[in-house]
Design a protein around this motif. Structure first.
Motif, PDB file in Angstrom:
ATOM      1  N   SER A  79       0.834  -1.207   0.000  1.00  0.00           N
ATOM      2  CA  SER A  79       0.000   0.000   0.000  1.00  0.00           C
ATOM      3  C   SER A  79       0.869   1.258   0.000  1.00  0.00           C
ATOM      4  N   ILE A  80       2.017   1.198   0.680  1.00  0.00           N
ATOM      5  CA  ILE A  80       2.963   2.315   0.643  1.00  0.00           C
ATOM      6  C   ILE A  80       3.493   2.484  -0.781  1.00  0.00           C
ATOM      7  N   ALA A  81       3.847   1.379  -1.413  1.00  0.00           N
ATOM      8  CA  ALA A  81       4.359   1.428  -2.786  1.00  0.00           C
ATOM      9  C   ALA A  81       3.321   2.040  -3.724  1.00  0.00           C
ATOM     10  N   GLU A  82       2.073   1.634  -3.557  1.00  0.00           N
ATOM     11  CA  GLU A  82       1.003   2.164  -4.404  1.00  0.00           C
ATOM     12  C   GLU A  82       0.788   3.652  -4.143  1.00  0.00           C
ATOM     13  N   GLU A  83       0.749   4.031  -2.876  1.00  0.00           N
ATOM     14  CA  GLU A  83       0.525   5.435  -2.495  1.00  0.00           C
ATOM     15  C   GLU A  83       1.603   6.361  -3.070  1.00  0.00           C
ATOM     16  N   PHE A  84       2.841   5.859  -3.131  1.00  0.00           N
ATOM     17  CA  PHE A  84       3.957   6.696  -3.569  1.00  0.00           C
ATOM     18  C   PHE A  84       4.496   6.298  -4.943  1.00  0.00           C
ATOM     19  N   ALA A  85       3.723   5.508  -5.682  1.00  0.00           N
ATOM     20  CA  ALA A  85       4.058   5.099  -7.053  1.00  0.00           C
ATOM     21  C   ALA A  85       5.458   4.487  -7.137  1.00  0.00           C
ATOM     22  N   LEU A  86       5.753   3.574  -6.206  1.00  0.00           N
ATOM     23  CA  LEU A  86       7.043   2.889  -6.193  1.00  0.00           C
ATOM     24  C   LEU A  86       6.884   1.497  -6.782  1.00  0.00           C
ATOM     25  N   LYS A  87       7.890   1.054  -7.486  1.00  0.00           N
ATOM     26  CA  LYS A  87       7.878  -0.281  -8.074  1.00  0.00           C
ATOM     27  C   LYS A  87       8.896  -1.158  -7.355  1.00  0.00           C
ATOM     28  N   GLU A  88       8.680  -2.450  -7.397  1.00  0.00           N
ATOM     29  CA  GLU A  88       9.587  -3.439  -6.818  1.00  0.00           C
ATOM     30  C   GLU A  88       9.837  -3.195  -5.325  1.00  0.00           C
ATOM     31  N   ILE A  89       8.747  -2.982  -4.588  1.00  0.00           N
ATOM     32  CA  ILE A  89       8.825  -2.713  -3.153  1.00  0.00           C
ATOM     33  C   ILE A  89       8.128  -3.841  -2.396  1.00  0.00           C
ATOM     34  N   GLY A  90       8.776  -4.306  -1.345  1.00  0.00           N
ATOM     35  CA  GLY A  90       8.213  -5.323  -0.471  1.00  0.00           C
ATOM     36  C   GLY A  90       8.810  -5.151   0.916  1.00  0.00           C
ATOM     37  N   CYS A  91       8.578  -6.090   1.783  1.00  0.00           N
ATOM     38  CA  CYS A  91       9.087  -5.994   3.156  1.00  0.00           C
ATOM     39  C   CYS A  91      10.606  -5.903   3.202  1.00  0.00           C
ATOM     40  N   HIS A  92      11.265  -6.626   2.314  1.00  0.00           N
ATOM     41  CA  HIS A  92      12.729  -6.628   2.316  1.00  0.00           C
ATOM     42  C   HIS A  92      13.300  -5.283   1.862  1.00  0.00           C
ATOM     43  N   SER A  93      12.461  -4.442   1.270  1.00  0.00           N
ATOM     44  CA  SER A  93      12.912  -3.104   0.858  1.00  0.00           C
ATOM     45  C   SER A  93      13.377  -2.290   2.063  1.00  0.00           C
ATOM     46  N   LEU A  94      12.806  -2.540   3.228  1.00  0.00           N
ATOM     47  CA  LEU A  94      13.217  -1.809   4.430  1.00  0.00           C
ATOM     48  C   LEU A  94      14.670  -2.120   4.765  1.00  0.00           C
ATOM     49  N   ARG A  95      15.019  -3.389   4.778  1.00  0.00           N
ATOM     50  CA  ARG A  95      16.389  -3.822   5.065  1.00  0.00           C
ATOM     51  C   ARG A  95      17.348  -3.294   3.994  1.00  0.00           C
ATOM     52  N   LYS A  96      16.930  -3.370   2.754  1.00  0.00           N
ATOM     53  CA  LYS A  96      17.769  -2.886   1.665  1.00  0.00           C
ATOM     54  C   LYS A  96      17.926  -1.367   1.716  1.00  0.00           C
ATOM     55  N   THR A  97      16.892  -0.664   2.131  1.00  0.00           N
ATOM     56  CA  THR A  97      16.974   0.798   2.263  1.00  0.00           C
ATOM     57  C   THR A  97      17.989   1.167   3.336  1.00  0.00           C
ATOM     58  N   PHE A  98      17.942   0.464   4.467  1.00  0.00           N
ATOM     59  CA  PHE A  98      18.960   0.679   5.501  1.00  0.00           C
ATOM     60  C   PHE A  98      20.343   0.506   4.899  1.00  0.00           C
ATOM     61  N   GLY A  99      20.570  -0.602   4.207  1.00  0.00           N
ATOM     62  CA  GLY A  99      21.871  -0.886   3.623  1.00  0.00           C
ATOM     63  C   GLY A  99      22.303   0.145   2.606  1.00  0.00           C
ATOM     64  N   TYR A 100      21.374   0.562   1.772  1.00  0.00           N
ATOM     65  CA  TYR A 100      21.673   1.540   0.725  1.00  0.00           C
ATOM     66  C   TYR A 100      22.145   2.862   1.337  1.00  0.00           C
ATOM     67  N   PHE A 101      21.403   3.372   2.312  1.00  0.00           N
ATOM     68  CA  PHE A 101      21.767   4.655   2.924  1.00  0.00           C
ATOM     69  C   PHE A 101      22.997   4.535   3.822  1.00  0.00           C
ATOM     70  N   PHE A 102      23.167   3.389   4.471  1.00  0.00           N
ATOM     71  CA  PHE A 102      24.373   3.156   5.276  1.00  0.00           C
ATOM     72  C   PHE A 102      25.598   3.224   4.366  1.00  0.00           C
ATOM     73  N   TYR A 103      25.521   2.547   3.237  1.00  0.00           N
ATOM     74  CA  TYR A 103      26.649   2.548   2.300  1.00  0.00           C
ATOM     75  C   TYR A 103      26.900   3.949   1.735  1.00  0.00           C
ATOM     76  N   LYS A 104      25.832   4.641   1.352  1.00  0.00           N
ATOM     77  CA  LYS A 104      25.984   5.992   0.791  1.00  0.00           C
ATOM     78  C   LYS A 104      26.592   6.946   1.824  1.00  0.00           C
ATOM     79  N   GLN A 105      26.242   6.771   3.100  1.00  0.00           N
ATOM     80  CA  GLN A 105      26.744   7.659   4.148  1.00  0.00           C
ATOM     81  C   GLN A 105      28.181   7.348   4.534  1.00  0.00           C
ATOM     82  N   TYR A 106      28.531   6.069   4.655  1.00  0.00           N
ATOM     83  CA  TYR A 106      29.840   5.692   5.180  1.00  0.00           C
ATOM     84  C   TYR A 106      30.787   5.075   4.148  1.00  0.00           C
TER      85      TYR A 106
END
Length: 180
Positions: A115-142
């Motif tokens: 429902s979040i993906a639909e609300e914000f017009a995101l594709k390829e989003i699921g529960c694991h996107s949360l873990r991957k988002t953490f990893g993505y921003f952690f890598y970009k920051q450090y």
């Protein structure tokens, strides 16, 4: 099984947090835990109030069976304190509205993410996107892929880069500039 992506755009991520905080605090907390800890949804859903009252979350991961100790960031701590105020230690953090003190199911967590993906017009989003988002921003920051690899218990840096979508980003950037 669908391959999901991290949420890469910090503005969209901020909009999602603002929207959830305003409309459904339980779902907001689920997202905040995911993007601030890198825990899998199966581990997030088993968390109880007593698990987040200290400085660290200490869990035995369901997938690996390994004990994991994660610092609760300042931002997450503030949000959790609001969420757990006056709740007993045994209560689930991501509590179902059905039944007495039951966590939501993984399928309900998936519906929330869809429902979040639909609300914000995101594709390829699921529960694991949360873990991957953490990893993505952690890598970009450090820019510390070795540490992120250890946090995720991955076997190689290459696996971690592919997992968080950085490898895809690099290919996309190069292909955008490619001319024959």
């Amino acid at each position: 099984m669908q391959f999901v992506q991290p949420i890469r755009d910090p503005e969209i991520l901020a909009d999602i947090k603002y929207h959830l905080k305003d409309t459904n605090y339980r779902n907001y907390i689920m997202v905040m835990i995911g993007i601030n800890t890198g825990l899998r949804i199966s581990d997030i859903l088993k968390l109880r109030v007593r698990d987040v009252v200290g400085t660290h979350i200490v869990i035995k991961e369901l997938k690996t069976g390994k004990t994991k100790r994660i610092l609760i960031t300042g931002d997450l701590k503030r949000e959790l304190q609001e969420h757990i105020r006056d709740k007993p230690g045994i209560e689930f953090l991501i509590k179902s509205r059905e039944g007495h003190n039951r966590a939501i199911t993984p399928s309900m967590a998936y519906k929330i993410m869809r429902s979040i993906a639909e609300e914000f017009a995101l594709k390829e989003i699921g529960c694991h996107s949360l873990r991957k988002t953490f990893g993505y921003f952690f890598y970009k920051q450090y820019n510390d892929i070795a540490l992120l690899m250890r946090l995720f218990n991955h076997s190689s840096e290459k696996v971690t880069l592919r997992y968080i979508g950085v490898e895809q980003d690099t290919m996309d950037v190069h292909l955008k500039r490619f001319k024959v």
